[in-house]
Design a protein around this motif. Structure first.
Motif, PDB file in Angstrom:
ATOM      1  N   ALA A  66       0.835  -1.208   0.000  1.00  0.00           N
ATOM      2  CA  ALA A  66       0.000   0.000   0.000  1.00  0.00           C
ATOM      3  C   ALA A  66       0.869   1.257   0.000  1.00  0.00           C
ATOM      4  N   ILE A  67       1.933   1.253   0.787  1.00  0.00           N
ATOM      5  CA  ILE A  67       2.834   2.412   0.821  1.00  0.00           C
ATOM      6  C   ILE A  67       3.542   2.580  -0.523  1.00  0.00           C
ATOM      7  N   LYS A  68       3.944   1.470  -1.117  1.00  0.00           N
ATOM      8  CA  LYS A  68       4.644   1.539  -2.397  1.00  0.00           C
ATOM      9  C   LYS A  68       3.750   2.096  -3.502  1.00  0.00           C
ATOM     10  N   ILE A  69       2.480   1.699  -3.525  1.00  0.00           N
ATOM     11  CA  ILE A  69       1.549   2.208  -4.531  1.00  0.00           C
ATOM     12  C   ILE A  69       1.299   3.686  -4.327  1.00  0.00           C
ATOM     13  N   THR A  70       1.172   4.115  -3.076  1.00  0.00           N
ATOM     14  CA  THR A  70       0.888   5.522  -2.786  1.00  0.00           C
ATOM     15  C   THR A  70       2.065   6.423  -3.142  1.00  0.00           C
ATOM     16  N   LYS A  71       3.273   6.014  -2.771  1.00  0.00           N
ATOM     17  CA  LYS A  71       4.446   6.861  -2.952  1.00  0.00           C
ATOM     18  C   LYS A  71       5.191   6.597  -4.262  1.00  0.00           C
ATOM     19  N   ASN A  72       4.799   5.535  -4.982  1.00  0.00           N
ATOM     20  CA  ASN A  72       5.486   5.157  -6.222  1.00  0.00           C
ATOM     21  C   ASN A  72       6.972   4.905  -5.989  1.00  0.00           C
ATOM     22  N   GLU A  73       7.299   4.416  -4.823  1.00  0.00           N
ATOM     23  CA  GLU A  73       8.673   4.061  -4.493  1.00  0.00           C
ATOM     24  C   GLU A  73       8.649   3.059  -3.349  1.00  0.00           C
ATOM     25  N   PRO A  74       9.713   2.290  -3.158  1.00  0.00           N
ATOM     26  CA  PRO A  74       9.740   1.306  -2.068  1.00  0.00           C
ATOM     27  C   PRO A  74       9.544   1.969  -0.712  1.00  0.00           C
ATOM     28  N   ALA A  75       8.824   1.271   0.161  1.00  0.00           N
ATOM     29  CA  ALA A  75       8.543   1.801   1.500  1.00  0.00           C
ATOM     30  C   ALA A  75       9.753   1.621   2.400  1.00  0.00           C
ATOM     31  N   SER A  76       9.869   2.506   3.383  1.00  0.00           N
ATOM     32  CA  SER A  76      10.953   2.441   4.354  1.00  0.00           C
ATOM     33  C   SER A  76      10.400   2.003   5.708  1.00  0.00           C
ATOM     34  N   ALA A  77      11.310   1.714   6.640  1.00  0.00           N
ATOM     35  CA  ALA A  77      10.885   1.291   7.975  1.00  0.00           C
ATOM     36  C   ALA A  77      10.167   2.419   8.709  1.00  0.00           C
ATOM     37  N   ASP A  78      10.566   3.678   8.428  1.00  0.00           N
ATOM     38  CA  ASP A  78       9.901   4.815   9.074  1.00  0.00           C
ATOM     39  C   ASP A  78       8.461   4.971   8.607  1.00  0.00           C
ATOM     40  N   ASP A  79       8.153   4.514   7.392  1.00  0.00           N
ATOM     41  CA  ASP A  79       6.772   4.554   6.897  1.00  0.00           C
ATOM     42  C   ASP A  79       5.959   3.367   7.396  1.00  0.00           C
ATOM     43  N   PHE A  80       6.632   2.251   7.640  1.00  0.00           N
ATOM     44  CA  PHE A  80       5.920   1.019   7.977  1.00  0.00           C
ATOM     45  C   PHE A  80       5.290   1.068   9.364  1.00  0.00           C
ATOM     46  N   LEU A  81       6.053   1.489  10.380  1.00  0.00           N
ATOM     47  CA  LEU A  81       5.547   1.437  11.751  1.00  0.00           C
ATOM     48  C   LEU A  81       4.315   2.320  11.958  1.00  0.00           C
ATOM     49  N   PRO A  82       4.281   3.603  11.500  1.00  0.00           N
ATOM     50  CA  PRO A  82       3.045   4.389  11.660  1.00  0.00           C
ATOM     51  C   PRO A  82       1.840   3.747  10.964  1.00  0.00           C
ATOM     52  N   THR A  83       2.087   3.158   9.793  1.00  0.00           N
ATOM     53  CA  THR A  83       0.977   2.513   9.081  1.00  0.00           C
ATOM     54  C   THR A  83       0.490   1.276   9.825  1.00  0.00           C
ATOM     55  N   LEU A  84       1.402   0.522  10.406  1.00  0.00           N
ATOM     56  CA  LEU A  84       1.005  -0.640  11.198  1.00  0.00           C
ATOM     57  C   LEU A  84       0.186  -0.216  12.422  1.00  0.00           C
ATOM     58  N   ILE A  85       0.580   0.878  13.056  1.00  0.00           N
ATOM     59  CA  ILE A  85      -0.193   1.395  14.196  1.00  0.00           C
ATOM     60  C   ILE A  85      -1.596   1.779  13.738  1.00  0.00           C
ATOM     61  N   TYR A  86      -1.695   2.421  12.584  1.00  0.00           N
ATOM     62  CA  TYR A  86      -3.003   2.818  12.052  1.00  0.00           C
ATOM     63  C   TYR A  86      -3.864   1.594  11.739  1.00  0.00           C
ATOM     64  N   ILE A  87      -3.259   0.545  11.181  1.00  0.00           N
ATOM     65  CA  ILE A  87      -4.007  -0.685  10.869  1.00  0.00           C
ATOM     66  C   ILE A  87      -4.533  -1.318  12.154  1.00  0.00           C
ATOM     67  N   VAL A  88      -3.712  -1.354  13.202  1.00  0.00           N
ATOM     68  CA  VAL A  88      -4.144  -1.944  14.480  1.00  0.00           C
ATOM     69  C   VAL A  88      -5.286  -1.115  15.073  1.00  0.00           C
ATOM     70  N   LEU A  89      -5.181   0.209  15.000  1.00  0.00           N
ATOM     71  CA  LEU A  89      -6.246   1.065  15.532  1.00  0.00           C
ATOM     72  C   LEU A  89      -7.541   0.893  14.739  1.00  0.00           C
ATOM     73  N   LYS A  90      -7.412   0.748  13.442  1.00  0.00           N
ATOM     74  CA  LYS A  90      -8.607   0.623  12.604  1.00  0.00           C
ATOM     75  C   LYS A  90      -9.232  -0.763  12.687  1.00  0.00           C
ATOM     76  N   GLY A  91      -8.401  -1.790  12.847  1.00  0.00           N
ATOM     77  CA  GLY A  91      -8.925  -3.161  12.889  1.00  0.00           C
ATOM     78  C   GLY A  91      -9.337  -3.623  14.271  1.00  0.00           C
ATOM     79  N   ASN A  92      -8.642  -3.116  15.321  1.00  0.00           N
ATOM     80  CA  ASN A  92      -8.890  -3.534  16.710  1.00  0.00           C
ATOM     81  C   ASN A  92      -8.976  -5.063  16.797  1.00  0.00           C
ATOM     82  N   PRO A  93      -7.858  -5.756  16.547  1.00  0.00           N
ATOM     83  CA  PRO A  93      -7.883  -7.228  16.514  1.00  0.00           C
ATOM     84  C   PRO A  93      -8.325  -7.818  17.852  1.00  0.00           C
ATOM     85  N   PRO A  94      -9.099  -8.877  17.829  1.00  0.00           N
ATOM     86  CA  PRO A  94      -9.546  -9.499  19.084  1.00  0.00           C
ATOM     87  C   PRO A  94      -8.412 -10.221  19.792  1.00  0.00           C
TER      88      PRO A  94
END
Length: 408
Positions: A218-246
């Motif tokens: 998803a990050i690669k499609i948005t930025k048209n370039e490979p994602a970095s570790a600094d982009d990955f962690l905030p996005t993972l936090i957002y996914i956890v907040l949005k999904g609220n896994p049981p």
């Protein structure tokens, strides 16, 4: 919303994910920043230290007791002898059991023994893990002797309270208006939720890995370039907040306790799992400073008095009339409609072009088939003469019977 002029993103250095003892493996917040190997060593040292302290305390108490009852030593001689014999027998039994266990787990020193390749050992460990954990899952997952369930409820409550957090606050480099990106986000949320339905620790870890790979795409499609570790962690936090896994904490603790340690210490599985632990720890400690908000705005959002969207709509000065507010609102709406209209027109042009190409392709194929297999139109064949026809020159048939009239 009072935001700082320079937004501070969520950054975790690679060194922060590694074991704080410096062994090179990935650490884990559940192990206080150590990897599983160093954690066992530290735990063993602490346990040995505690045992030594308890032993010294017991010896001191025993000396004090011997001094206090020195006068009655003669009367308690028989009892002391019996107790010493009991202790000696208990020690001998313990030594025998320890020796047996050591012989069982110690590698054979015979010359005929073959060394098993690490790949086969790893495969055997995975199969043993799958068999044992599948059968013991209901007994070892979130057991009553732990506070895993209490932590699950606390994390779920915390995530529900943070439902107002937007991607912009976390500096998430993902644009969900792009259909492909939106699909990747949905798949990532599905994978992180599906983790709870798995029984084997390796399968749960695989769900985390699939979720992380969807995030990188998803990050690669948005930025048209490979994602970095600094982009990955905030996005993972957002996914956890949005999904609220049981049962998120229970699943993390289950993987930590029973997964093959080599998977958690190295490789991409260990990296993604460590980032998930960091994301959960960030959510638990999230405050106004983490989101670049003032404490007042953060408290208002947490209590539900307002939301970031309402705050943005009310950002005008109180002196501005309602007509101006409505005008800006309408301009924003027209801008969104214009973007949608342009997108629809572009899609319609693309569809028209595809139809034209398809029509031309079909026409060309038909022409090629006609040229390859030409249609020959034969002349109409002459019809056969009727049997009763007067033209019987070539038919060699007798003439038809003529009616005859007889006088009566």
């Amino acid at each position: 919303m009072n935001l700082k002029s320079e937004r501070r993103g969520i950054h975790v250095d690679q060194s922060e994910l590694l074991c704080k003892k410096g062994c090179g493996y990935y650490g884990n917040p559940a192990w206080q920043g150590f990897c599983s190997k160093c954690w066992r060593e530290e735990y063993h040292k602490a346990r040995q230290k505690q045992i030594q302290e308890d032993w010294e305390l017991a010896e001191r108490l025993q000396r004090e007791e011997e001094e206090a009852y020195a006068s009655s030593q003669s009367t308690q001689g028989a009892q002391s002898l019996t107790f010493s014999k009991f202790e000696e027998k208990k020690t001998n039994e313990k030594t025998r059991k320890v020796t047996t266990v050591k012989k069982f787990f110690t590698a054979s020193s015979r010359t005929g023994a073959k060394k098993v390749p690490p790949e086969k050992v790893e495969k055997a460990m995975d199969q043993i893990e799958k068999y044992i954990m599948t059968r013991q899952y209901k007994y070892v997952f979130c057991p009553e002797t732990t506070d895993d369930e209490k932590k699950d409820l606390a994390v779920q409550k915390r995530i529900r309270a943070l439902h107002w957090v937007t991607p912009q606050m976390l500096c998430v480099p993902v644009n969900e208006e792009i259909p492909e990106v939106s699909d990747m986000v949905v798949k990532a949320i599905t994978d992180i939720i599906e983790m709870d339905s798995k029984r084997v620790p390796r399968d749960k870890l695989a769900c985390i890995t699939k979720c992380s790979k969807h995030i990188f795409n998803a990050i690669k499609i948005t930025k048209n370039e490979p994602a970095s570790a600094d982009d990955f962690l905030p996005t993972l936090i957002y996914i956890v907040l949005k999904g609220n896994p049981p049962r998120l904490q229970s699943n993390i603790q289950y993987i930590t306790r029973f997964c093959n340690p080599s998977r958690l210490m190295t490789g991409e599985d260990g990296y993604y799992f460590t980032n998930l632990c960091c994301a959960v720890a960030f959510i638990e400690k999230l405050d106004a400073q983490s989101l670049n908000l003032s404490q007042e705005d953060f408290d208002r959002f947490m209590t539900g008095q307002t939301s970031p969207k309402k705050q943005e709509s009310d950002s005008f000065s109180p002196d501005v009339c309602l007509g101006v507010k409505q005008m800006y609102k309408n301009l924003d709406l027209l801008s969104q409609l214009n973007e949608r209209q342009e997108r629809i027109v572009n899609e319609a042009k693309k569809l028209e072009k595809d139809l034209i190409d398809w029509t031309e392709g079909i026409t060309k194929e038909v022409q090629d088939i006609v040229e390859k297999y030409p249609l020959e139109i034969k002349p109409k064949s002459q019809a056969l003469a009727a049997i009763d026809s007067e033209n019987v020159e070539n038919d060699k048939l007798p003439p038809p019977l003529q009616p005859q009239v007889y006088a009566g």
